[in-house]
Design a protein around this motif. Structure first.
Motif, PDB file in Angstrom:
ATOM      1  N   HIS A  36      -7.226  -5.193   7.577  1.00  0.00           N
ATOM      2  CA  HIS A  36      -6.178  -5.877   6.822  1.00  0.00           C
ATOM      3  C   HIS A  36      -6.090  -5.312   5.416  1.00  0.00           C
ATOM      4  O   HIS A  36      -6.851  -4.402   5.050  1.00  0.00           O
ATOM      5  CB  HIS A  36      -6.421  -7.391   6.809  1.00  0.00           C
ATOM      6  CG  HIS A  36      -7.498  -7.833   5.860  1.00  0.00           C
ATOM      7  ND1 HIS A  36      -7.254  -8.661   4.804  1.00  0.00           N
ATOM      8  CD2 HIS A  36      -8.814  -7.537   5.815  1.00  0.00           C
ATOM      9  CE1 HIS A  36      -8.390  -8.867   4.145  1.00  0.00           C
ATOM     10  NE2 HIS A  36      -9.344  -8.208   4.728  1.00  0.00           N
ATOM     11  N   TYR A  37      -5.150  -5.791   4.649  1.00  0.00           N
ATOM     12  CA  TYR A  37      -4.858  -5.305   3.292  1.00  0.00           C
ATOM     13  C   TYR A  37      -5.297  -6.413   2.337  1.00  0.00           C
ATOM     14  O   TYR A  37      -4.539  -7.345   2.074  1.00  0.00           O
ATOM     15  CB  TYR A  37      -3.358  -5.058   3.200  1.00  0.00           C
ATOM     16  CG  TYR A  37      -2.809  -4.470   1.922  1.00  0.00           C
ATOM     17  CD1 TYR A  37      -3.533  -4.376   0.731  1.00  0.00           C
ATOM     18  CD2 TYR A  37      -1.500  -3.990   1.915  1.00  0.00           C
ATOM     19  CE1 TYR A  37      -2.978  -3.829  -0.415  1.00  0.00           C
ATOM     20  CE2 TYR A  37      -0.931  -3.447   0.763  1.00  0.00           C
ATOM     21  CZ  TYR A  37      -1.681  -3.369  -0.397  1.00  0.00           C
ATOM     22  OH  TYR A  37      -1.117  -2.837  -1.531  1.00  0.00           O
ATOM     23  N   THR A  65      -2.732  -9.627   2.114  1.00  0.00           N
ATOM     24  CA  THR A  65      -2.808 -10.484   3.303  1.00  0.00           C
ATOM     25  C   THR A  65      -2.791 -11.952   2.918  1.00  0.00           C
ATOM     26  O   THR A  65      -1.990 -12.742   3.448  1.00  0.00           O
ATOM     27  CB  THR A  65      -4.111 -10.199   4.083  1.00  0.00           C
ATOM     28  OG1 THR A  65      -4.208  -8.803   4.297  1.00  0.00           O
ATOM     29  CG2 THR A  65      -4.108 -10.922   5.414  1.00  0.00           C
ATOM     30  N   PRO A 125      -0.093  -8.172   6.723  1.00  0.00           N
ATOM     31  CA  PRO A 125      -0.621  -6.816   6.949  1.00  0.00           C
ATOM     32  C   PRO A 125      -1.982  -6.804   7.637  1.00  0.00           C
ATOM     33  O   PRO A 125      -3.020  -6.693   6.986  1.00  0.00           O
ATOM     34  CB  PRO A 125      -0.685  -6.225   5.539  1.00  0.00           C
ATOM     35  CG  PRO A 125      -0.849  -7.401   4.627  1.00  0.00           C
ATOM     36  CD  PRO A 125      -0.148  -8.555   5.291  1.00  0.00           C
ATOM     37  N   TRP A 159      -3.911  -5.006  11.238  1.00  0.00           N
ATOM     38  CA  TRP A 159      -3.787  -3.978  12.279  1.00  0.00           C
ATOM     39  C   TRP A 159      -4.944  -4.126  13.246  1.00  0.00           C
ATOM     40  O   TRP A 159      -6.091  -4.254  12.826  1.00  0.00           O
ATOM     41  CB  TRP A 159      -3.799  -2.582  11.657  1.00  0.00           C
ATOM     42  CG  TRP A 159      -2.661  -2.378  10.724  1.00  0.00           C
ATOM     43  CD1 TRP A 159      -1.410  -1.936  11.050  1.00  0.00           C
ATOM     44  CD2 TRP A 159      -2.648  -2.652   9.315  1.00  0.00           C
ATOM     45  NE1 TRP A 159      -0.618  -1.919   9.928  1.00  0.00           N
ATOM     46  CE2 TRP A 159      -1.351  -2.340   8.844  1.00  0.00           C
ATOM     47  CE3 TRP A 159      -3.590  -3.115   8.402  1.00  0.00           C
ATOM     48  CZ2 TRP A 159      -0.976  -2.499   7.515  1.00  0.00           C
ATOM     49  CZ3 TRP A 159      -3.227  -3.266   7.072  1.00  0.00           C
ATOM     50  CH2 TRP A 159      -1.920  -2.953   6.640  1.00  0.00           C
ATOM     51  N   ARG A 168       5.454   2.132   7.639  1.00  0.00           N
ATOM     52  CA  ARG A 168       5.897   0.983   6.846  1.00  0.00           C
ATOM     53  C   ARG A 168       5.233   1.063   5.476  1.00  0.00           C
ATOM     54  O   ARG A 168       4.230   1.777   5.315  1.00  0.00           O
ATOM     55  CB  ARG A 168       5.507  -0.339   7.526  1.00  0.00           C
ATOM     56  CG  ARG A 168       6.124  -0.535   8.905  1.00  0.00           C
ATOM     57  CD  ARG A 168       7.635  -0.720   8.869  1.00  0.00           C
ATOM     58  NE  ARG A 168       8.191  -0.946  10.201  1.00  0.00           N
ATOM     59  CZ  ARG A 168       8.583   0.020  11.029  1.00  0.00           C
ATOM     60  NH1 ARG A 168       8.481   1.297  10.668  1.00  0.00           N
ATOM     61  NH2 ARG A 168       9.067  -0.274  12.223  1.00  0.00           N
ATOM     62  N   ALA A 205       4.364  -0.984   1.431  1.00  0.00           N
ATOM     63  CA  ALA A 205       4.386  -2.131   0.515  1.00  0.00           C
ATOM     64  C   ALA A 205       4.304  -1.575  -0.898  1.00  0.00           C
ATOM     65  O   ALA A 205       3.580  -0.602  -1.155  1.00  0.00           O
ATOM     66  CB  ALA A 205       3.211  -3.065   0.792  1.00  0.00           C
ATOM     67  N   GLN A 236       1.994  -4.761  -3.259  1.00  0.00           N
ATOM     68  CA  GLN A 236       1.599  -5.807  -2.302  1.00  0.00           C
ATOM     69  C   GLN A 236       2.768  -6.625  -1.741  1.00  0.00           C
ATOM     70  O   GLN A 236       2.571  -7.765  -1.302  1.00  0.00           O
ATOM     71  CB  GLN A 236       0.514  -6.718  -2.887  1.00  0.00           C
ATOM     72  CG  GLN A 236      -0.696  -5.894  -3.400  1.00  0.00           C
ATOM     73  CD  GLN A 236      -1.993  -6.674  -3.444  1.00  0.00           C
ATOM     74  OE1 GLN A 236      -2.001  -7.892  -3.227  1.00  0.00           O
ATOM     75  NE2 GLN A 236      -3.086  -5.991  -3.693  1.00  0.00           N
ATOM     76  N   PHE A 276       6.028  -6.053   1.126  1.00  0.00           N
ATOM     77  CA  PHE A 276       6.682  -5.126   2.045  1.00  0.00           C
ATOM     78  C   PHE A 276       7.954  -4.572   1.394  1.00  0.00           C
ATOM     79  O   PHE A 276       8.695  -5.322   0.727  1.00  0.00           O
ATOM     80  CB  PHE A 276       7.062  -5.829   3.350  1.00  0.00           C
ATOM     81  CG  PHE A 276       5.871  -6.171   4.220  1.00  0.00           C
ATOM     82  CD1 PHE A 276       5.118  -5.162   4.830  1.00  0.00           C
ATOM     83  CD2 PHE A 276       5.511  -7.491   4.436  1.00  0.00           C
ATOM     84  CE1 PHE A 276       4.033  -5.473   5.639  1.00  0.00           C
ATOM     85  CE2 PHE A 276       4.419  -7.809   5.244  1.00  0.00           C
ATOM     86  CZ  PHE A 276       3.671  -6.798   5.838  1.00  0.00           C
ATOM     87  N   PHE A 322       1.395   2.472   5.886  1.00  0.00           N
ATOM     88  CA  PHE A 322       0.654   2.023   7.068  1.00  0.00           C
ATOM     89  C   PHE A 322       1.585   1.946   8.270  1.00  0.00           C
ATOM     90  O   PHE A 322       2.812   1.943   8.111  1.00  0.00           O
ATOM     91  CB  PHE A 322       0.014   0.656   6.789  1.00  0.00           C
ATOM     92  CG  PHE A 322       0.910  -0.319   6.064  1.00  0.00           C
ATOM     93  CD1 PHE A 322       1.928  -0.995   6.734  1.00  0.00           C
ATOM     94  CD2 PHE A 322       0.747  -0.566   4.691  1.00  0.00           C
ATOM     95  CE1 PHE A 322       2.744  -1.902   6.064  1.00  0.00           C
ATOM     96  CE2 PHE A 322       1.571  -1.464   4.010  1.00  0.00           C
ATOM     97  CZ  PHE A 322       2.573  -2.138   4.702  1.00  0.00           C
ATOM     98  N   VAL A 325       2.722  -3.585  11.488  1.00  0.00           N
ATOM     99  CA  VAL A 325       1.577  -4.500  11.558  1.00  0.00           C
ATOM    100  C   VAL A 325       1.435  -5.098  12.961  1.00  0.00           C
ATOM    101  O   VAL A 325       2.406  -5.217  13.708  1.00  0.00           O
ATOM    102  CB  VAL A 325       1.705  -5.623  10.504  1.00  0.00           C
ATOM    103  CG1 VAL A 325       1.802  -5.031   9.105  1.00  0.00           C
ATOM    104  CG2 VAL A 325       2.888  -6.531  10.804  1.00  0.00           C
TER     105      VAL A 325
END
Lengths: 152, 83, 152, 83
Positions: free
Chosen positions: C48-49, C53, C117, C119, D54, D56, D59, D61, D77, D80
C-alpha cells in the motif's frame, strides 16, 4: 451450510462469523439488529411460533443459498426478553464474491421481517405495547420478488 | 382442530391454545374467525378488526379466505414484527 | 465514529463489531473479505501507499457517514503477507435502520477496491504474480456515483 | 521532486523511491513518465504500457494529463487491487 437458531440465549456473533469464514468463502456479509437504546424502551420481548418459525427461517435460508450460490447462510433470532443494546437478530452469508454475500444478507433480513412468525412487545417501565407492522417492511420484502440478484 | 393464538390476539383471548370442533358451515379461516367471535368477549375483541389479523394453516401462512380443508392446526395472530 | 486501520496484524472482527454496536445503532452491517483458499494461492501479499491509503479510506468513511447518516463507519485493511483463509479487509457500518447500514457497507467495499492505493500480489509456491485490476470493480464502484441511497 | 513507485512498477524499476529534477519542458505526469523512460531499462519496462499506469500527485489520484505544478511528491503505480 445452513444454520438456523431461535433461542433465548444471547447471540454470539464471533462464533457465528467464524463458522461462516471456515467454509472458505472469499466474502462474508453480516447484519445485526439490536434493541434500540434511544427510544425509552426498557425491555423488548420477542414471542414466536415454535416449529413454524424454524421452518420459515430454513425456507428463507434455502432460497438465499440457491439464488446467490452461497457457501453458507446463518439466521440466529433471539426470543424472550432482552435489554436495550442487546442483539435481536443476526444474519451471516458466505459466498465467493462480495455482491452475492451482501445481496443475500439484505434479502434475508428484509424477508425475516415479513415471512417469519415473530412478534415484538416493547416495555417502557410498567407499560407494554405490541409493535405494529410497518408497510415499509412489506415494501422492502416485495423488492425481492423478481429473479434478479439485487432489487431495482 | 387445534387453535393457536399469538401476541395481542393471545392476550385478548386469554389463552394461547384451545381445541374446537367448528360446524360444517365453517369452511374458511374467515368463517372460523367469525364463528369464534361468539365464544367470549375476549374472542370478539381479538377479532374485531379482521384487517389486522393473519393466519397460518398447519404452520404455513394462509390468506383469511383459505379453505380449512382437513387442517389439524390453525394459528391466528397480528401481522408479524420480527427481525 | 470513524475508525480506519491499515495494519499488518490480523483483523479482530469481534472487537471491531463491538465498537460499532456500542454506539447504540439499531442496525449493524459488516463485510469481511478473506484470502480465498480455493485457487492455489499459498500467500497473498498486500502492498500500500502509506499516508495516502489512510487518507483515502478516511475520505470514503466520511462520504458514507454523511450519505447514510451512519453512527459509525469502520474500515480495517490488512497489509503485508497473509495466508489463505485470513481476513484481508473488514468493513462495518452502524445506523438507525437496516437499509442505511447495508447500503453503506456495500458502498464502502465497492469503493475501497477502486479508490484506495492497495496492490495484491499472489504467491503460488515460488511463483509470484501481481493481481490485475478488473473492469467489473470499476463498474461496481461507478454504480454509487448518483445521489440515491442505493444503486440502480 | 520525490517519486514513489509501487507494486509491479516498483519491482521493474528496482526501487520504491527516487528524487529527480525534471527539466521545465516536463509539465504533466505523462511528460514526466516519458522523460523517466530514458533513465534505465527498468524505467522503460515499467512505463512501456501507459494504459496500465496510474498516478497520484501529493497523495491524490491524478489523471496522467494532470499538470505537475509545484508537486512535491508524485507516485506511479499499476491500477489498484485492494479490498
Amino acid at each position: 451450510m445452513i444454520r438456523i437458531s431461535v433461542d433465548p440465549a444471547p447471540i454470539e456473533v464471533a462464533v457465528e462469523l467464524a463458522g461462516v469464514e471456515e467454509l472458505g468463502a472469499g466474502a462474508v456479509a453480516s447484519f445485526t439488529g439490536l434493541v434500540r437504546a434511544d427510544d425509552g424502551v426498557t425491555c423488548l420481548e420477542l414471542e414466536h411460533y415454535p416449529g413454524m418459525t424454524e421452518a420459515a427461517l430454513c425456507d428463507l435460508a434455502e432460497q438465499a443459498m440457491a439464488r446467490w450460490s452461497l457457501t453458507s447462510a446463518v439466521i440466529v433470532h433471539r426470543v424472550g426478553p432482552m435489554a436495550p443494546g442487546e442483539r435481536v437478530v443476526f444474519i451471516a452469508t458466505g459466498a465467493a464474491h462480495r455482491h452475492a454475500a451482501l445481496s443475500a444478507c439484505a434479502f434475508l433480513i428484509d424477508r425475516v421481517k415479513t415471512d417469519a412468525p415473530f412478534w415484538k412487545c416493547e416495555h417502557r417501565g410498567a407499560a407494554r405495547s405490541w409493535v405494529a407492522a410497518r408497510d415499509s417492511d412489506d415494501a422492502a420484502a416485495a423488492r425481492w420478488a423478481g429473479q434478479a440478484d439485487r432489487p431495482a | 382442530m387445534r387453535l393457536l393464538y399469538f401476541a395481542a390476539v393471545r392476550e385478548r383471548i386469554g389463552t394461547g391454545e384451545e381445541v374446537v370442533s367448528p360446524p360444517p358451515s365453517v369452511r374458511t379461516v374467515a368463517d372460523l374467525v367469525d364463528w369464534l367471535k361468539g365464544h367470549s368477549a375476549g374472542h370478539a375483541a381479538a377479532f374485531a378488526d379482521i384487517t389486522r389479523l393473519r393466519a397460518a394453516i398447519d404452520q404455513r401462512f394462509a390468506p383469511l379466505d383459505s379453505e380449512l380443508g382437513d387442517a389439524g392446526e390453525v394459528a391466528l395472530f397480528p401481522p408479524v414484527t420480527g427481525g
